[in-house]
Design a protein around this motif. Structure first.
Motif, PDB file in Angstrom:
ATOM      1  N   SER A 144      -9.321 -15.857   4.301  1.00 26.34           N
ATOM      2  CA  SER A 144     -10.272 -15.848   3.184  1.00 26.34           C
ATOM      3  C   SER A 144     -10.273 -14.460   2.570  1.00 26.34           C
ATOM      4  O   SER A 144      -9.956 -13.473   3.227  1.00 26.34           O
ATOM      5  CB  SER A 144     -11.676 -16.253   3.634  1.00 26.34           C
ATOM      6  OG  SER A 144     -12.225 -15.292   4.502  1.00 26.34           O
ATOM      7  N   ASP A 145     -10.628 -14.395   1.299  1.00 25.51           N
ATOM      8  CA  ASP A 145     -10.638 -13.136   0.559  1.00 25.51           C
ATOM      9  C   ASP A 145     -11.835 -13.167  -0.367  1.00 25.51           C
ATOM     10  O   ASP A 145     -11.851 -13.924  -1.343  1.00 25.51           O
ATOM     11  CB  ASP A 145      -9.325 -12.993  -0.211  1.00 25.51           C
ATOM     12  CG  ASP A 145      -9.158 -11.629  -0.865  1.00 25.51           C
ATOM     13  OD1 ASP A 145     -10.014 -10.745  -0.648  1.00 25.51           O
ATOM     14  OD2 ASP A 145      -8.179 -11.459  -1.610  1.00 25.51           O
ATOM     15  N   THR A 146     -12.865 -12.385  -0.055  1.00 31.63           N
ATOM     16  CA  THR A 146     -14.082 -12.346  -0.859  1.00 31.63           C
ATOM     17  C   THR A 146     -14.317 -10.921  -1.359  1.00 31.63           C
ATOM     18  O   THR A 146     -13.560 -10.009  -1.023  1.00 31.63           O
ATOM     19  CB  THR A 146     -15.311 -12.791  -0.038  1.00 31.63           C
ATOM     20  OG1 THR A 146     -15.585 -11.798   0.969  1.00 31.63           O
ATOM     21  CG2 THR A 146     -15.074 -14.150   0.619  1.00 31.63           C
ATOM     22  N   LYS A 147     -15.386 -10.739  -2.100  1.00 27.41           N
ATOM     23  CA  LYS A 147     -15.735  -9.404  -2.586  1.00 27.41           C
ATOM     24  C   LYS A 147     -16.113  -8.476  -1.434  1.00 27.41           C
ATOM     25  O   LYS A 147     -16.034  -7.264  -1.572  1.00 27.41           O
ATOM     26  CB  LYS A 147     -16.888  -9.482  -3.579  1.00 27.41           C
ATOM     27  CG  LYS A 147     -16.504 -10.124  -4.888  1.00 27.41           C
ATOM     28  CD  LYS A 147     -17.687 -10.195  -5.837  1.00 27.41           C
ATOM     29  CE  LYS A 147     -17.266 -10.899  -7.115  1.00 27.41           C
ATOM     30  NZ  LYS A 147     -18.396 -11.024  -8.037  1.00 27.41           N
ATOM     31  N   LYS A 148     -16.520  -9.035  -0.289  1.00 20.12           N
ATOM     32  CA  LYS A 148     -16.958  -8.231   0.852  1.00 20.12           C
ATOM     33  C   LYS A 148     -15.876  -7.977   1.889  1.00 20.12           C
ATOM     34  O   LYS A 148     -15.805  -6.898   2.462  1.00 20.12           O
ATOM     35  CB  LYS A 148     -18.133  -8.929   1.556  1.00 20.12           C
ATOM     36  CG  LYS A 148     -19.448  -8.795   0.846  1.00 20.12           C
ATOM     37  CD  LYS A 148     -20.553  -9.474   1.609  1.00 20.12           C
ATOM     38  CE  LYS A 148     -20.889  -8.671   2.847  1.00 20.12           C
ATOM     39  NZ  LYS A 148     -22.047  -9.194   3.575  1.00 20.12           N
ATOM     40  N   VAL A 149     -15.034  -8.983   2.160  1.00 21.37           N
ATOM     41  CA  VAL A 149     -14.121  -8.875   3.299  1.00 21.37           C
ATOM     42  C   VAL A 149     -12.849  -9.703   3.091  1.00 21.37           C
ATOM     43  O   VAL A 149     -12.886 -10.773   2.488  1.00 21.37           O
ATOM     44  CB  VAL A 149     -14.837  -9.286   4.609  1.00 21.37           C
ATOM     45  CG1 VAL A 149     -15.216 -10.752   4.592  1.00 21.37           C
ATOM     46  CG2 VAL A 149     -14.019  -8.962   5.832  1.00 21.37           C
ATOM     47  N   LEU A 150     -11.743  -9.164   3.592  1.00 22.43           N
ATOM     48  CA  LEU A 150     -10.466  -9.877   3.642  1.00 22.43           C
ATOM     49  C   LEU A 150     -10.237 -10.277   5.088  1.00 22.43           C
ATOM     50  O   LEU A 150     -10.253  -9.424   5.979  1.00 22.43           O
ATOM     51  CB  LEU A 150      -9.324  -8.971   3.164  1.00 22.43           C
ATOM     52  CG  LEU A 150      -7.904  -9.505   3.327  1.00 22.43           C
ATOM     53  CD1 LEU A 150      -7.695 -10.756   2.471  1.00 22.43           C
ATOM     54  CD2 LEU A 150      -6.884  -8.430   2.999  1.00 22.43           C
ATOM     55  N   LYS A 151     -10.046 -11.567   5.340  1.00 23.69           N
ATOM     56  CA  LYS A 151      -9.778 -12.062   6.694  1.00 23.69           C
ATOM     57  C   LYS A 151      -8.335 -12.540   6.748  1.00 23.69           C
ATOM     58  O   LYS A 151      -7.902 -13.327   5.902  1.00 23.69           O
ATOM     59  CB  LYS A 151     -10.734 -13.185   7.065  1.00 23.69           C
ATOM     60  CG  LYS A 151     -12.170 -12.713   7.128  1.00 23.69           C
ATOM     61  CD  LYS A 151     -13.115 -13.833   7.481  1.00 23.69           C
ATOM     62  CE  LYS A 151     -14.551 -13.318   7.469  1.00 23.69           C
ATOM     63  NZ  LYS A 151     -15.507 -14.400   7.748  1.00 23.69           N
ATOM     64  N   LEU A 152      -7.603 -12.026   7.761  1.00 23.10           N
ATOM     65  CA  LEU A 152      -6.178 -12.327   7.901  1.00 23.10           C
ATOM     66  C   LEU A 152      -5.868 -12.941   9.256  1.00 23.10           C
ATOM     67  O   LEU A 152      -6.494 -12.588  10.258  1.00 23.10           O
ATOM     68  CB  LEU A 152      -5.345 -11.044   7.796  1.00 23.10           C
ATOM     69  CG  LEU A 152      -5.366 -10.255   6.510  1.00 23.10           C
ATOM     70  CD1 LEU A 152      -4.528  -8.990   6.671  1.00 23.10           C
ATOM     71  CD2 LEU A 152      -4.855 -11.089   5.362  1.00 23.10           C
ATOM     72  N   ALA A 153      -4.852 -13.788   9.270  1.00 25.26           N
ATOM     73  CA  ALA A 153      -4.192 -14.195  10.508  1.00 25.26           C
ATOM     74  C   ALA A 153      -2.956 -13.317  10.589  1.00 25.26           C
ATOM     75  O   ALA A 153      -2.132 -13.316   9.673  1.00 25.26           O
ATOM     76  CB  ALA A 153      -3.800 -15.669  10.469  1.00 25.26           C
ATOM     77  N   THR A 154      -2.845 -12.516  11.650  1.00 23.39           N
ATOM     78  CA  THR A 154      -1.708 -11.605  11.767  1.00 23.39           C
ATOM     79  C   THR A 154      -0.597 -12.179  12.640  1.00 23.39           C
ATOM     80  O   THR A 154       0.496 -11.650  12.681  1.00 23.39           O
ATOM     81  CB  THR A 154      -2.157 -10.248  12.330  1.00 23.39           C
ATOM     82  OG1 THR A 154      -2.809 -10.459  13.577  1.00 23.39           O
ATOM     83  CG2 THR A 154      -3.121  -9.566  11.358  1.00 23.39           C
ATOM     84  N   CYS A 155      -0.896 -13.262  13.322  1.00 21.47           N
ATOM     85  CA  CYS A 155       0.093 -13.990  14.111  1.00 21.47           C
ATOM     86  C   CYS A 155      -0.381 -15.435  14.172  1.00 21.47           C
ATOM     87  O   CYS A 155      -1.567 -15.694  14.352  1.00 21.47           O
ATOM     88  CB  CYS A 155       0.186 -13.409  15.520  1.00 21.47           C
ATOM     89  SG  CYS A 155       1.346 -14.285  16.577  1.00 21.47           S
ATOM     90  N   ARG A 156       0.515 -16.381  13.983  1.00 21.92           N
ATOM     91  CA  ARG A 156       0.153 -17.792  14.090  1.00 21.92           C
ATOM     92  C   ARG A 156       1.308 -18.548  14.724  1.00 21.92           C
ATOM     93  O   ARG A 156       2.421 -18.032  14.803  1.00 21.92           O
ATOM     94  CB  ARG A 156      -0.224 -18.362  12.723  1.00 21.92           C
ATOM     95  CG  ARG A 156       0.885 -18.324  11.707  1.00 21.92           C
ATOM     96  CD  ARG A 156       0.411 -18.797  10.359  1.00 21.92           C
ATOM     97  NE  ARG A 156       1.544 -18.905   9.437  1.00 21.92           N
ATOM     98  CZ  ARG A 156       1.439 -19.316   8.208  1.00 21.92           C
ATOM     99  NH1 ARG A 156       0.283 -19.677   7.728  1.00 21.92           N
ATOM    100  NH2 ARG A 156       2.515 -19.387   7.441  1.00 21.92           N
TER     101      ARG A 156
END
Length: 77
Positions: free
Chosen positions: A41-53
Protein backbone atom coordinates in the motif's frame (compact mmCIF):
# COMPACT_ATOMS: atom_id res chain seq x y z
CA UNK A 1 6.45 11.64 -2.31
CA UNK A 2 4.84 12.01 -5.70
CA UNK A 3 2.07 9.81 -7.06
CA UNK A 4 0.91 6.78 -5.08
CA UNK A 5 2.02 3.46 -6.57
CA UNK A 6 -0.48 0.65 -7.15
CA UNK A 7 -0.39 -2.55 -5.11
CA UNK A 8 2.01 -5.06 -6.67
CA UNK A 9 4.19 -2.45 -8.39
CA UNK A 10 7.90 -3.28 -8.05
CA UNK A 11 9.81 -0.30 -6.68
CA UNK A 12 13.24 0.95 -5.68
CA UNK A 13 13.21 3.21 -2.62
CA UNK A 14 15.82 5.31 -0.84
CA UNK A 15 14.84 6.57 2.60
CA UNK A 16 16.35 8.33 5.58
CA UNK A 17 16.92 5.87 8.41
CA UNK A 18 17.94 6.37 12.02
CA UNK A 19 21.31 5.56 13.52
CA UNK A 20 22.14 4.90 17.14
CA UNK A 21 25.33 4.63 19.15
CA UNK A 22 25.17 4.08 22.89
CA UNK A 23 27.55 5.47 25.50
CA UNK A 24 29.48 7.75 23.16
CA UNK A 25 29.86 11.43 22.38
CA UNK A 26 30.32 10.68 18.67
CA UNK A 27 28.24 12.88 16.37
CA UNK A 28 25.36 11.01 14.71
CA UNK A 29 23.40 11.67 11.57
CA UNK A 30 20.71 9.88 9.59
CA UNK A 31 21.75 7.48 6.84
CA UNK A 32 20.20 6.79 3.45
CA UNK A 33 18.94 3.21 3.16
CA UNK A 34 18.03 1.41 -0.07
CA UNK A 35 15.35 -1.24 -0.56
CA UNK A 36 13.54 -2.93 -3.45
CA UNK A 37 10.19 -4.61 -3.16
CA UNK A 38 6.54 -4.83 -4.16
CA UNK A 39 4.03 -2.23 -3.01
CA UNK A 40 1.46 -3.50 -0.51
CA UNK A 41 0.00 0.00 0.00
CA UNK A 42 1.10 3.57 -0.62
CA UNK A 43 -0.62 6.42 1.23
CA UNK A 44 0.22 10.00 2.17
CA UNK A 45 1.50 8.68 5.53
CA UNK A 46 3.31 5.42 4.81
CA UNK A 47 4.66 3.14 2.08
CA UNK A 48 4.28 -0.57 2.88
CA UNK A 49 6.43 -3.03 0.93
CA UNK A 50 6.87 -6.76 0.59
CA UNK A 51 10.64 -7.19 0.27
CA UNK A 52 10.50 -10.95 -0.24
CA UNK A 53 7.58 -13.12 -1.34
CA UNK A 54 7.05 -16.73 -2.33
CA UNK A 55 5.89 -18.07 -5.69
CA UNK A 56 4.43 -21.35 -4.40
CA UNK A 57 1.25 -19.78 -3.03
CA UNK A 58 2.58 -19.32 0.50
CA UNK A 59 0.99 -16.18 1.97
CA UNK A 60 3.99 -15.31 4.18
CA UNK A 61 6.25 -12.48 3.07
CA UNK A 62 8.89 -10.17 4.51
CA UNK A 63 7.33 -6.73 4.95
CA UNK A 64 8.38 -3.24 5.97
CA UNK A 65 6.76 0.15 6.35
CA UNK A 66 8.49 3.45 5.61
CA UNK A 67 7.08 6.80 6.77
CA UNK A 68 6.37 8.92 3.70
CA UNK A 69 8.33 11.86 5.13
CA UNK A 70 11.52 9.75 5.17
CA UNK A 71 11.37 8.75 1.49
CA UNK A 72 14.00 10.45 -0.69
CA UNK A 73 13.57 8.42 -3.92
CA UNK A 74 10.69 6.16 -5.05
CA UNK A 75 10.87 4.70 -8.56
CA UNK A 76 9.08 1.92 -10.37
CA UNK A 77 11.48 -0.77 -11.59
Amino acid sequence: MGVAMKRGTRVYVEFQDITADLHTDKDLDVVIAQVMGWVLSDTKKVLKLATCRYKDGCEYKDRMSIPAGCIVVKEEI
